[in-house]
Design a protein around this motif. Structure first.
Motif, PDB file in Angstrom:
ATOM      1  N   VAL A  19       0.732  -1.480   0.043  1.00 44.41           N
ATOM      2  CA  VAL A  19       0.172  -0.250   0.151  1.00 44.41           C
ATOM      3  C   VAL A  19       0.488   0.782  -0.114  1.00 44.41           C
ATOM      4  CG1 VAL A  19      -1.386   1.887   1.649  1.00 44.41           C
ATOM      5  CG2 VAL A  19      -1.941  -1.221   0.825  1.00 44.41           C
ATOM      6  N   LEU A  20       1.729   0.989   0.991  1.00 48.36           N
ATOM      7  CA  LEU A  20       2.618   2.350   1.351  1.00 48.36           C
ATOM      8  C   LEU A  20       3.413   2.770  -0.422  1.00 48.36           C
ATOM      9  CD1 LEU A  20       4.229   4.900   2.158  1.00 48.36           C
ATOM     10  CD2 LEU A  20       5.957   3.188   2.492  1.00 48.36           C
ATOM     11  N   VAL A  21       3.554   1.357  -0.920  1.00 47.84           N
ATOM     12  CA  VAL A  21       4.528   1.719  -2.680  1.00 47.84           C
ATOM     13  C   VAL A  21       3.956   2.107  -3.242  1.00 47.84           C
ATOM     14  CG1 VAL A  21       6.161   0.482  -4.431  1.00 47.84           C
ATOM     15  CG2 VAL A  21       6.531   0.177  -2.110  1.00 47.84           C
ATOM     16  N   ALA A  22       2.383   1.824  -2.968  1.00 51.30           N
ATOM     17  CA  ALA A  22       1.742   1.992  -4.420  1.00 51.30           C
ATOM     18  C   ALA A  22       1.079   3.428  -4.367  1.00 51.30           C
ATOM     19  CB  ALA A  22       0.163   1.670  -4.410  1.00 51.30           C
ATOM     20  N   GLY A 130      -1.342   0.473  -9.508  1.00 51.86           N
ATOM     21  CA  GLY A 130      -1.315   0.179  -8.160  1.00 51.86           C
ATOM     22  C   GLY A 130      -2.821  -0.229  -7.352  1.00 51.86           C
ATOM     23  N   ILE A 131      -4.054   0.225  -7.899  1.00 48.82           N
ATOM     24  CA  ILE A 131      -5.179   0.122  -6.899  1.00 48.82           C
ATOM     25  C   ILE A 131      -5.628  -1.043  -7.396  1.00 48.82           C
ATOM     26  CG2 ILE A 131      -7.643   0.552  -7.213  1.00 48.82           C
ATOM     27  CD1 ILE A 131      -6.389   2.677  -5.992  1.00 48.82           C
ATOM     28  N   THR A 132      -5.476  -2.143  -8.494  1.00 42.75           N
ATOM     29  CA  THR A 132      -5.835  -3.461  -8.790  1.00 42.75           C
ATOM     30  C   THR A 132      -5.059  -3.976  -7.973  1.00 42.75           C
ATOM     31  OG1 THR A 132      -5.981  -2.602 -11.384  1.00 42.75           O
ATOM     32  CG2 THR A 132      -5.490  -4.953 -10.842  1.00 42.75           C
ATOM     33  N   THR A 149      -6.063   5.226   1.615  1.00 39.38           N
ATOM     34  CA  THR A 149      -4.624   5.636   1.236  1.00 39.38           C
ATOM     35  C   THR A 149      -4.350   5.956   0.370  1.00 39.38           C
ATOM     36  OG1 THR A 149      -5.166   3.896   3.345  1.00 39.38           O
ATOM     37  CG2 THR A 149      -2.856   4.490   2.723  1.00 39.38           C
ATOM     38  N   VAL A 150      -3.744   5.249  -0.872  1.00 41.84           N
ATOM     39  CA  VAL A 150      -3.463   5.648  -1.768  1.00 41.84           C
ATOM     40  C   VAL A 150      -3.429   6.551  -2.228  1.00 41.84           C
ATOM     41  CG1 VAL A 150      -2.672   4.801  -4.562  1.00 41.84           C
ATOM     42  CG2 VAL A 150      -2.682   2.626  -2.891  1.00 41.84           C
TER      43      VAL A 150
END
Length: 412
Positions: A19-22, A130-132, A149-150
């Motif tokens: 989640v952080l990387v996305a 990222g969302i996928t 969060t993204v």
């Protein structure tokens, strides 16, 4: 004494890292996507354009960038479904990082437009992949928090672009390229979606975009997913990005700076995305959340377009307010992601937001056509009214997907 990490704790840590990387990927994505809108006037003036050309050529360059996003959305979406979500995250950021560095070296409009087109191609893959990945990795009860969060972290990329642009438009592009390279290194530790791995070796058709057009029911659903997001990009891409022109029409005595509007509207969008995500989790309805925000955005645009004698201070607050009311980006993209099966989910989730961004091209054409007959302010009202009505109708035609199990495929 040694401590051991349980499999569940390790899985949780991996999910948080994902989640952080996305989120950081979307941060860099938004930074690069909006940096042109922020430095449009200063950069075009610096390469020798007249005030009249700054408006016309600015619209041309942003339209070229949006066309790149549209085309890139198709390419990266298909790649994500055929080869994996992770490959998109690496390839897209590499491309737009290179474009950013090149953008800091341009000296003419045509080169500027070409580089923004390439940047658009790269930018197109970031959010959808990222969302996928987050949607397919987190549980169905918690994926809304993940996508929220993204969006919230990512949208602050606009504020970073605004702050960095104060040190010169060329430096703003160079910094964007550097951020992309750093993110590329951070992504070495990410992992692929389990749902994608389950179908990777199967014979089911993957990334086949024709599946969205050969089935009438599926096509309508896809089209509705695009149309529900159009008002947001109109607010950002026209009402705020060209606020200097609206300021003149409203009788502002001081020049209204679009860069200020972008900065504060994206703070508002981040705040709005946070509340939209929480509202969807509380009500267990993404459709209700979207409807509430679409109606609120109408109210905010009315206040903006009726602000006769607008001052820079009032413009800042109105930009923030409008940003809050169109802060449904994460909810809108999550709705699209949840509507389709794993074998075309990346294609949908990547193309839908980029088609919304690309819709700025016909929206700008339509707005200019109305403006020629009705003037800037009246045309602003007309376009917002039309787009909101279309979005509300489209939303009514989609099924509620909160808590839906995403582990399935579409059959051609």
């Amino acid at each position: 004494m040694t401590t051991t990490t349980t499999p569940s704790a390790k899985a949780t840590r991996n999910m948080l890292f994902l989640v952080l990387v996305a989120s950081l990927g979307y941060f860099v994505d938004i930074y690069d996507l909006l940096v042109f809108s922020i430095v449009r006037i200063s950069s075009l003036k610096d390469i020798g354009l007249t005030p009249e050309e700054i408006t016309s050529k600015g619209q041309f360059i942003i339209s070229i960038q949006m066309f790149g996003l549209l085309l890139g959305g198709i390419i990266w979406g298909i790649v994500g479904d055929k080869l994996g979500r992770i490959k998109v995250l690496f390839g897209s950021i590499l491309l737009y990082s290179i474009a950013n560095f090149a953008n800091g070296l341009v000296h003419d409009v045509n080169t500027y437009a070409i580089v923004r087109f390439i940047a658009g191609l790269g930018l197109a893959g970031e959010l959808g992949a990222g969302i996928t990945l987050v949607s397919e990795t987190l549980s169905k009860e918690k994926r809304g928090y993940g996508t929220m969060t993204v969006a919230v972290i990512g949208l602050f990329g606009a504020t970073a672009a605004y702050m960095v642009a104060k040190f010169g438009w060329r430096n703003a592009y160079f910094v964007g390229g550097g951020l992309g390279v750093l993110l590329l290194l951070l992504r070495i530790g990410t992992f692929e979606s389990g749902m994608f791995k389950n179908i990777e070796q199967s014979k089911v058709s993957k990334g086949n975009m024709l599946m969205l057009f050969t089935n009438w029911s599926r096509f309508k659903k896809y089209l509705y997913c695009i149309l529900i997001g159009a008002p947001l990009w109109y607010v950002v891409g026209v009402l705020i990005s060209f606020s200097d022109q609206f300021g003149i029409a409203l009788g502002a005595k001081t020049i209204i700076k679009p860069g200020d509007g972008i900065f504060y509207s994206y703070i508002g969008i981040a705040v709005g995305d946070l509340f939209a995500g929480l509202l969807a989790q509380i009500t267990r309805s993404r459709k209700l959340t979207m409807a509430v925000f679409l109606l609120l955005s109408l109210v905010s645009v009315y206040f903006y377009l009726s602000a006769t004698g607008i001052t820079p201070e009032r413009f800042v607050w109105l930009s923030f307010f409008m940003g809050c009311t169109v802060g449904y980006w994460a909810t809108f993209v999550t709705i699209a992601s949840e509507q389709f099966g794993t074998n075309i989910r990346s294609t949908v989730t990547t193309t839908v937001p980029n088609f919304v961004r690309g819709s700025l091209i016909p929206i700008t054409i339509a707005f200019n056509a109305f403006k020629a007959n009705y003037g800037v302010i009246t045309s602003g009202y007309i376009m917002m009214g039309i787009l909101t009505l279309i979005a509300l109708f489209s939303l009514s035609q989609l099924k509620e997907t909160f808590g839906k199990d995403l582990d399935y495929v579409e059959i051609s």
